[in-house]
Design a protein around this motif. Sequence first.
Motif, mmCIF file in Angstrom:
data_model
loop_
_atom_site.group_PDB
_atom_site.id
_atom_site.type_symbol
_atom_site.label_atom_id
_atom_site.label_comp_id
_atom_site.label_asym_id
_atom_site.label_seq_id
_atom_site.Cartn_x
_atom_site.Cartn_y
_atom_site.Cartn_z
ATOM 1 N N PRO A 24 39.953 -21.533 -33.977
ATOM 2 C CA PRO A 24 40.131 -22.561 -33.198
ATOM 3 C C PRO A 24 39.886 -21.902 -31.473
ATOM 4 O O PRO A 24 40.666 -21.147 -31.138
ATOM 5 C CB PRO A 24 41.125 -23.759 -33.589
ATOM 6 C CG PRO A 24 42.166 -23.510 -34.911
ATOM 7 C CD PRO A 24 41.809 -21.283 -34.957
ATOM 8 N N SER A 25 38.959 -23.028 -31.379
ATOM 9 C CA SER A 25 39.290 -23.099 -29.768
ATOM 10 C C SER A 25 38.216 -24.246 -29.327
ATOM 11 O O SER A 25 37.715 -24.535 -30.102
ATOM 12 C CB SER A 25 38.196 -22.146 -29.149
ATOM 13 O OG SER A 25 37.686 -21.661 -28.176
ATOM 14 N N THR A 26 38.527 -24.118 -28.288
ATOM 15 C CA THR A 26 37.828 -25.941 -26.821
ATOM 16 C C THR A 26 37.577 -24.902 -26.110
ATOM 17 O O THR A 26 36.021 -25.396 -25.985
ATOM 18 C CB THR A 26 39.135 -27.029 -26.851
ATOM 19 O OG1 THR A 26 39.994 -27.713 -27.912
ATOM 20 C CG2 THR A 26 38.273 -27.913 -25.558
ATOM 21 N N ARG A 27 38.599 -24.779 -24.909
ATOM 22 C CA ARG A 27 38.151 -23.916 -24.130
ATOM 23 C C ARG A 27 36.990 -22.753 -23.734
ATOM 24 O O ARG A 27 36.179 -22.983 -23.105
ATOM 25 C CB ARG A 27 39.616 -23.907 -23.099
ATOM 26 C CG ARG A 27 39.486 -24.413 -22.415
ATOM 27 C CD ARG A 27 41.323 -24.605 -21.980
ATOM 28 N NE ARG A 27 41.706 -24.627 -22.899
ATOM 29 C CZ ARG A 27 42.165 -26.074 -24.067
ATOM 30 N NH1 ARG A 27 42.160 -26.971 -23.413
ATOM 31 N NH2 ARG A 27 42.458 -25.143 -24.938
ATOM 32 N N THR A 28 37.732 -21.813 -24.597
ATOM 33 C CA THR A 28 37.236 -20.836 -24.455
ATOM 34 C C THR A 28 35.288 -21.069 -25.782
ATOM 35 O O THR A 28 34.208 -20.359 -24.332
ATOM 36 C CB THR A 28 37.680 -19.865 -25.709
ATOM 37 O OG1 THR A 28 38.458 -19.047 -24.849
ATOM 38 C CG2 THR A 28 37.095 -18.274 -25.356
ATOM 39 N N ARG A 29 35.020 -21.589 -26.746
ATOM 40 C CA ARG A 29 33.936 -21.495 -26.578
ATOM 41 C C ARG A 29 32.552 -22.400 -26.672
ATOM 42 O O ARG A 29 32.336 -22.201 -25.898
ATOM 43 C CB ARG A 29 34.282 -22.134 -28.853
ATOM 44 C CG ARG A 29 32.301 -22.055 -29.298
ATOM 45 C CD ARG A 29 32.551 -22.265 -30.542
ATOM 46 N NE ARG A 29 33.637 -23.447 -30.893
ATOM 47 C CZ ARG A 29 32.907 -25.083 -31.033
ATOM 48 N NH1 ARG A 29 30.852 -24.550 -30.900
ATOM 49 N NH2 ARG A 29 33.119 -26.090 -31.570
HETATM 50 N N1 CP Z 1 42.536 -20.625 -23.307
HETATM 51 C C1 CP Z 1 42.107 -20.495 -24.400
HETATM 52 O O1 CP Z 1 41.893 -19.970 -24.595
HETATM 53 O O2 CP Z 1 41.804 -21.572 -25.061
HETATM 54 P P1 CP Z 1 41.470 -22.426 -25.830
HETATM 55 O O3 CP Z 1 42.452 -21.276 -27.308
HETATM 56 O O4 CP Z 1 41.180 -23.486 -26.244
HETATM 57 O O5 CP Z 1 40.252 -21.318 -26.083
#
Ligand code: CP
Length: 362
Positions: free
Chosen positions: A48-53
């Motif tokens: 899962p990811s919000t920011r990176t993706r």
């Molecule tokens: N900082 C970070 O990696 O956030 P995500 O897991 O939402 O991508």
Amino acid sequence: MRSLIDIVDFSVEEIQQLLETACDISENPAKYAERCRGKKLATLFYEPSTRTRLSFEAAMYELGGNVLGFSEAASSSAAKGESMADTAKMLSCYADIMAIRHPKEGAPFVAATNATIPVINAGDGGHCHPTQTLADLLTVYRENGRLHDLTIGCCGDLKYGRTVHSLISAFSRYDNIKFVLISPEELKLPKYVKYEVLDKNGMQYVETTSLEEAMPQLDVLYMTRIQRERFDSFDEYERLKDSYILTPEKMAAAKPTMRVLHPLPRVNEISVKVDEDPRAAYFRQALNGKYMRMALILKLLKEAEEGKQMEPVNAVENSALICDNPRCISSTEQELPHRFKLVDAERGIYRCIYCEGKKTLG
Ligand code: CP
């Protein structure tokens, strides 16, 4: 192709160029709006990811390019057992550059050694997260005005927090940096980061369990989440999850110029009341992540056009050198040769080329 697997793949001078490009992008976005017209970024997210993706995707769209990819392993052929190496070869047919997040440590490195396009590590297990570090560096550069002469507190899960490992590697190359490592005993920074990054570079650091005591000396406080998904024991996670909670009361002891960073997502470790404090820089940090990823895409695509290649790894194979880290990509992809690099000849210490797991010979 030249790729970004670990933050130290780039020199300090290259990082400075990326910082300057990112600042220019944020001030003059229209200048960059067509730079990647006709180019495609593949985002392969097995975790899962919000920011990176989404910041990678926003970055490519704002450069005029396109994006394809998946956001969970279950919707890719990894669910049918396809290897990382074959996936990387496939994506090289469809895209110009790819970003990979994977729970197995070393998976992006395996992709980079099999792809014919640049590969970006978007986070591999508890190992590295170099593009988060690029966002962190830009944030400190803009907020504190320098990347030297800083006391940096890293607080929380320093054992599994890959963002902290990459941050420490990055700042170990700047002058007069002191680290204050704030964690519960169980979640201290791994020995290999202490000995092979901090000690090797002659860095100043102290370890403490007290955030309150550390607070007044810090220029940067880098808060991290306790990484639930990396714990073997749920009870252990429950016991440690609220070890540190940053509140306005604790902020009162900090310098007026201190900045709070957090890679996000946060769970409970920063009270939402801290968000109103101008020293809370974590949402600006997330925006900086998009600018740095734009600068990174431009750099790697340009180098691909120039035919620039990855530095070869000086590795050995030896039947006594088998990686036993269950989080290493070699633990699930059986065809991968177990290969090691010698990091300390005097003490016979080797590191797995995928996950940096340690082996001693002799
Ligand atoms: N900082 C970070 O990696 O956030 P995500 O897991 O939402 O991508």
